[in-house]
Design a protein around this motif. Structure first.
Motif, mmCIF file in Angstrom:
data_model
loop_
_atom_site.group_PDB
_atom_site.id
_atom_site.type_symbol
_atom_site.label_atom_id
_atom_site.label_comp_id
_atom_site.label_asym_id
_atom_site.label_seq_id
_atom_site.Cartn_x
_atom_site.Cartn_y
_atom_site.Cartn_z
ATOM 1 N N PRO B 60 0.819 -1.220 0.000
ATOM 2 C CA PRO B 60 0.000 0.000 0.000
ATOM 3 C C PRO B 60 0.847 1.262 0.000
ATOM 4 C CG PRO B 60 -0.749 -1.530 1.680
ATOM 5 C CD PRO B 60 0.546 -2.055 1.177
ATOM 6 N N GLY B 61 1.915 1.240 0.797
ATOM 7 C CA GLY B 61 2.813 2.385 0.839
ATOM 8 C C GLY B 61 3.478 2.615 -0.499
ATOM 9 N N ARG B 63 2.247 1.903 -3.387
ATOM 10 C CA ARG B 63 1.270 2.488 -4.303
ATOM 11 C C ARG B 63 1.257 4.004 -4.136
ATOM 12 N NH1 ARG B 63 -3.431 -0.794 -2.787
ATOM 13 N NH2 ARG B 63 -2.089 -2.605 -3.018
ATOM 14 N N THR B 64 1.283 4.438 -2.870
ATOM 15 C CA THR B 64 1.299 5.884 -2.604
ATOM 16 C C THR B 64 2.573 6.514 -3.151
ATOM 17 O OG1 THR B 64 0.165 5.352 -0.565
ATOM 18 C CG2 THR B 64 1.004 7.590 -0.789
ATOM 19 N N MET B 67 2.442 6.956 -6.770
ATOM 20 C CA MET B 67 1.605 8.124 -7.078
ATOM 21 C C MET B 67 2.410 9.409 -6.907
ATOM 22 S SD MET B 67 -1.322 7.628 -8.160
ATOM 23 C CE MET B 67 -2.197 8.908 -9.015
ATOM 24 N N CYS B 68 3.211 9.452 -5.835
ATOM 25 C CA CYS B 68 4.062 10.624 -5.623
ATOM 26 C C CYS B 68 4.975 10.845 -6.819
ATOM 27 C CB CYS B 68 4.927 10.450 -4.381
ATOM 28 S SG CYS B 68 4.012 10.349 -2.866
ATOM 29 N N GLU B 200 3.279 -3.903 -7.218
ATOM 30 C CA GLU B 200 3.530 -2.590 -6.608
ATOM 31 C C GLU B 200 5.019 -2.278 -6.575
ATOM 32 O OE1 GLU B 200 1.188 -4.587 -5.518
ATOM 33 O OE2 GLU B 200 -0.601 -3.331 -5.648
ATOM 34 N N SER B 267 0.330 7.442 -14.856
ATOM 35 C CA SER B 267 -0.724 7.664 -13.879
ATOM 36 C C SER B 267 -1.966 6.878 -14.256
ATOM 37 C CB SER B 267 -1.034 9.157 -13.822
ATOM 38 O OG SER B 267 -2.374 9.385 -13.619
ATOM 39 N N SER B 270 -1.639 3.298 -13.429
ATOM 40 C CA SER B 270 -1.755 2.931 -12.026
ATOM 41 C C SER B 270 -3.212 2.879 -11.611
ATOM 42 C CB SER B 270 -0.999 3.912 -11.155
ATOM 43 O OG SER B 270 -1.773 5.063 -10.974
ATOM 44 N N SER B 271 -4.013 3.749 -12.159
ATOM 45 C CA SER B 271 -5.413 3.700 -11.764
ATOM 46 C C SER B 271 -6.190 2.744 -12.655
ATOM 47 C CB SER B 271 -6.022 5.079 -11.811
ATOM 48 O OG SER B 271 -5.822 5.620 -13.084
#
Lengths: 309, 282
Positions: B60-61, B63-64, B67-68, B200, B267, B270-271
Motif C-alpha cells: 500500500p505504501g 502504491r502511494t 503516485m508521488c 507494486e 498515472s 496505475s489507476s
C-alpha cells in the motif's frame, strides 16, 4: 433516424425567448464578474474563490428560507450581508498578509480558499440538490408575446438595481472615489490619506455581497442548488476576461455577452451543429474568450499592461 | 569556504560552489561539482530506490509512493513552465489528460507495447503543447492564467464527446495494456535474478525511473534560450531581448507537455481506468 428529420424549426419567438433567458443568465455572470473586477482593480488580486462566495451565498439564502423559515427576499438580503462578511473575513485573515507577494502565490492561495469553501459547504449542507424555495419556481409570464420565466425577470431586475447602485456608489460617494483613486495609483492615494486597507476591505465586502446575490439567482428554480453551483460560476471567468480584468463596466458587458452566447449555443448547437457534441454550451464561453483574446489580448475594455508579466 | 576559494584562485578559476550563471542556479543538484556530497546523495538515492520496495515499505505504501512519483513528473513539467519562464498555467491537467487518453487508447484498446504507447503519449503532449504555445504567447500574466483554465474545460468537453477514443463518460481502460519492457513484465511483477517481485514493487521502480528520466530531460533544457536569457523572476528586466524570451517560451511550453504526457500515461496505468473526470484541475 436521420438528423434532418429531427430538426425542429427554430422560430423568431424561440430566439427572443432564448435571448431573454440569456440576458438573465448574463446578469448573474455580470454580478460575479463585477465582484471579481472590483477586487482586481482595488487590490490586484485575482480571486479564484469568487465561485466559492457564490456557492456559500446561495446556501446562506437556503439556510435562511428553508431551515429558519424566513421570507425569501429577506433571505437574499441576509445572504448578501453574509457574503460581505465572508469577503471581509477572507481579506482580514488571509489576503492582508499576502500584500506584495508574487501573483502566483496569491492565485494559489485563493484557489485554496475555493477548495476550503467548497468542502465546508458540502460538509454542512450535504451533496444533494436542494430547493431554494424561491417564490418564482418554474412559473412563466407572457411578455409582449414571448414566454419568459418569472425568475429571469426578477433576476434582471435585482441585478439591474444592484449594478446601478454600485455604479452610483462608485461614481458619487467618497468611498467610491477613494476606491477609484486607489485603483489608479495606490501610493499616491495613500499619500493623500486614503485608507488603503479600508478600501481593500470594502471591495472584498462588495464582491462577497454581489456574489451571494448571483448565487441566490443561480440557485433559484426547482432543485437547482447543489455544490455544482460553484463551478457554474466559473463561466464568469470568460466574462471577466472578455471585458478586461480591471474594468467593472467591461465585466457587466462581458457577462451579458457570455450569457447570451451560452443560451444561444444551447438553442442552436443541437440542431445545427450536432457535431460539436453534447452540452457544448458549457464550453462555448471559453471558446469565445479565447477567440476574443487572440484579437485583443487585454480584453474588450481592459487596460494594456505596460509591464511584461 | 575560504579554503576552496583560495584553492580555486590558485587554479585561476572560480570556486566550484559559486553560482556564476543562470545555468548553475538551476542545476539539478546544487553545490560544488566535485564535492563528495554529490556522490553520497546519488548513492543514497540509488539505495532508497532499491531498498525501499524490497525491505522497508509494503505494497500500500508503495502504491502511494508511485503516485508521488507520477505527480513529481507532472510537477517537473509545470516547473519548466512556471519556474523557468514565469508563465503561470492552470491548464496542465489538459496535457495530463491528453497523454492519459493517448496511452489508454493505443495501449489498452490497440494493444501497443509499453515503450510505444509511452512514447506516443509524450509525442502527443509535445505536439499539443507546441500547437498551443504560439497562442499562449499572445497573452500575458493574469490573462494567461484564466485562459489556461479554459483549456481544461475545453479538454473535458473533448474527452466527454470524443467517445470512439475516450469512451465518453465511462472512460477507457488501461487494464489490458501490456506493460512489458523486454524480459521485464511490470503487469505481473518483474523477476530479477530468480526473485519475483509484486506489481507494486515493480511499478514503483518503473515510475521512479521515469521520474529520473524526466528530471534529466528537464535539466537538459537549461542551455536553451529561455534558461540562459530569461531570469525566472521577471521578463520585464529584459525588454531589449524581446524575441529571445518569446522564442524560449515556445520551446519551454513544448517541453513540459512531453513529461506530463509521460506522467499521465503512467498515472493512468496505475489507476487502470482512465476516467474522464479525473484529469481536471480540481
Amino acid at each position: 433516424m436521420s438528423g434532418a428529420a429531427l430538426v425542429a424549426v427554430i422560430t423568431g419567438e424561440d430566439v427572443l425567448q432564448t435571448g431573454f433567458s440569456g440576458i438573465a443568465l448574463g446578469c448573474k455572470y455580470a454580478l460575479i464578474a463585477l465582484g471579481f473586477s472590483i477586487i482586481f482593480k482595488a487590490t490586484g488580486v485575482i480571486n479564484f474563490a469568487q465561485g466559492g462566495f457564490v456557492l456559500i451565498g446561495a446556501y446562506f439564502a437556503y439556510n435562511v428560507t428553508q431551515t429558519w423559515g424566513q421570507n425569501f427576499y429577506l433571505s437574499v438580503v441576509l445572504a448578501m450581508a453574509g457574503g460581505a462578511l465572508l469577503g471581509v473575513l477572507v481579506e482580514m485573515l488571509v489576503l492582508r498578509r499576502l500584500v506584495n507577494e508574487s501573483p502566483v502565490t496569491v492565485i494559489m492561495v485563493t484557489i485554496g480558499i475555493l477548495f476550503v469553501i467548497d468542502n465546508v459547504t458540502t460538509a454542512i449542507w450535504g451533496p444533494d440538490n436542494r430547493n431554494l424555495g424561491d417564490p418564482w419556481g418554474i412559473r412563466t409570464r407572457e411578455l409582449a408575446g414571448v414566454t419568459v420565466a418569472l425568475r429571469d425577470m426578477w433576476t434582471i431586475a435585482f441585478a439591474a438595481a444592484v449594478l446601478a447602485a454600485f455604479f452610483l456608489f462608485f461614481r458619487y460617494s467618497a468611498l467610491g472615489l477613494a476606491m477609484r483613486a486607489t485603483a489608479l495609483d495606490p501610493e499616491a492615494a495613500m499619500a493623500q490619506g486614503i485608507p488603503a486597507r479600508r478600501v481593500h476591505r470594502v471591495s472584498w465586502a462588495i464582491a462577497g455581497a454581489v456574489a451571494a446575490l448571483a448565487g441566490a439567482a443561480l440557485a433559484s428554480g426547482a432543485g437547482q442548488l447543489s455544490p455544482a453551483t460553484g463551478s457554474l460560476a466559473l463561466a464568469a471567468f470568460p466574462a471577466i476576461i472578455l471585458g478586461g480584468l480591471d474594468s467593472p463596466l467591461g465585466a457587466v458587458v462581458g457577462g451579458l455577452v457570455i450569457g447570451v452566447v451560452q443560451q444561444m449555443t444551447a438553442l442552436f448547437a443541437p440542431e445545427h451543429f450536432a457535431w460539436v457534441g453534447n452540452s457544448f454550451e458549457l464550453v462555448s464561453p471559453y471558446l469565445v474568450m479565447i477567440l476574443i483574446l487572440l484579437i485583443r489580448p487585454y480584453g474588450l475594455f481592459g487596460t494594456r499592461e505596460v509591464r511584461r508579466a | 569556504m575560504t579554503a576552496t576559494l583560495t584553492h580555486s584562485f590558485r587554479r585561476g578559476g572560480p570556486a566550484p560552489e559559486q553560482v556564476l550563471s543562470y545555468a548553475d542556479d538551476i542545476r539539478l543538484l546544487r553545490g560544488p561539482r566535485r564535492s563528495p556530497w554529490r556522490w553520497i546523495f546519488l548513492a543514497a538515492a540509488a539505495a532508497l530506490y532499491w531498498f525501499l520496495p524490497t525491505h522497508y515499505v509494503g505494497d500500500p505504501g508503495l502504491r502511494t509512493l508511485a503516485m508521488c512519483g507520477i505527480f513529481a513528473i507532472g510537477a517537473i513539467g509545470l516547473n519548466l513552465l512556471i519556474g523557468y519562464t514565469g508563465q503561470v498555467s492552470l491548464g496542465h491537467a489538459f496535457f495530463v489528460g491528453a497523454g492519459a487518453y493517448t496511452a489508454a487508447y493505443v495501449g489498452g484498446e490497440r494493444g501497443w507495447p509499453m515503450p510505444a504507447y509511452l512514447a506516443l503519449a509524450v509525442l502527443i503532449g509535445f505536439v499539443v503543447g507546441g500547437v498551443i504555445g504560439p497562442f499562449a504567447l499572445r497573452l500575458r500574466g493574469n490573462y494567461l492564467v484564466i485562459v489556461t483554465l479554459g483549456l481544461v474545460f475545453l479538454g473535458e468537453h473533448l474527452w466527454t464527446n470524443w467517445e470512439s477514443v475516450t469512451g465518453g463518460g465511462n472512460g477507457v481502460s488501461l487494464r489490458e495494456a501490456p506493460m512489458a519492457l523486454g524480459p521485464l513484465d511490470f503487469a505481473t511483477g518483474i523477476e530479477i535474478g530468480g526473485e519475483a517481485y509484486t506489481f507494486e514493487q515493480s511499478f514503483f521502480w518503473l515510475v521512479w525511473a521515469l521520474v529520473a528520466v524526466a528530471a534529466l530531460l528537464a535539466g537538459r533544457c537549461r542551455p536553451c534560450a529561455t534558461a540562459t536569457c530569461r531570469p525566472r523572476s521577471s521578463a520585464s528586466a529584459w525588454p531589449a531581448t524581446r524575441w529571445v524570451p518569446s522564442h524560449g517560451r515556445v520551446r519551454t511550453r513544448r517541453w513540459p507537455a512531453p513529461s506530463t504526457g509521460c506522467c499521465s500515461s503512467t498515472s493512468a496505468r496505475s489507476s487502470s481506468a482512465c476516467c474522464c473526470r479525473s484529469p481536471t484541475w480540481r
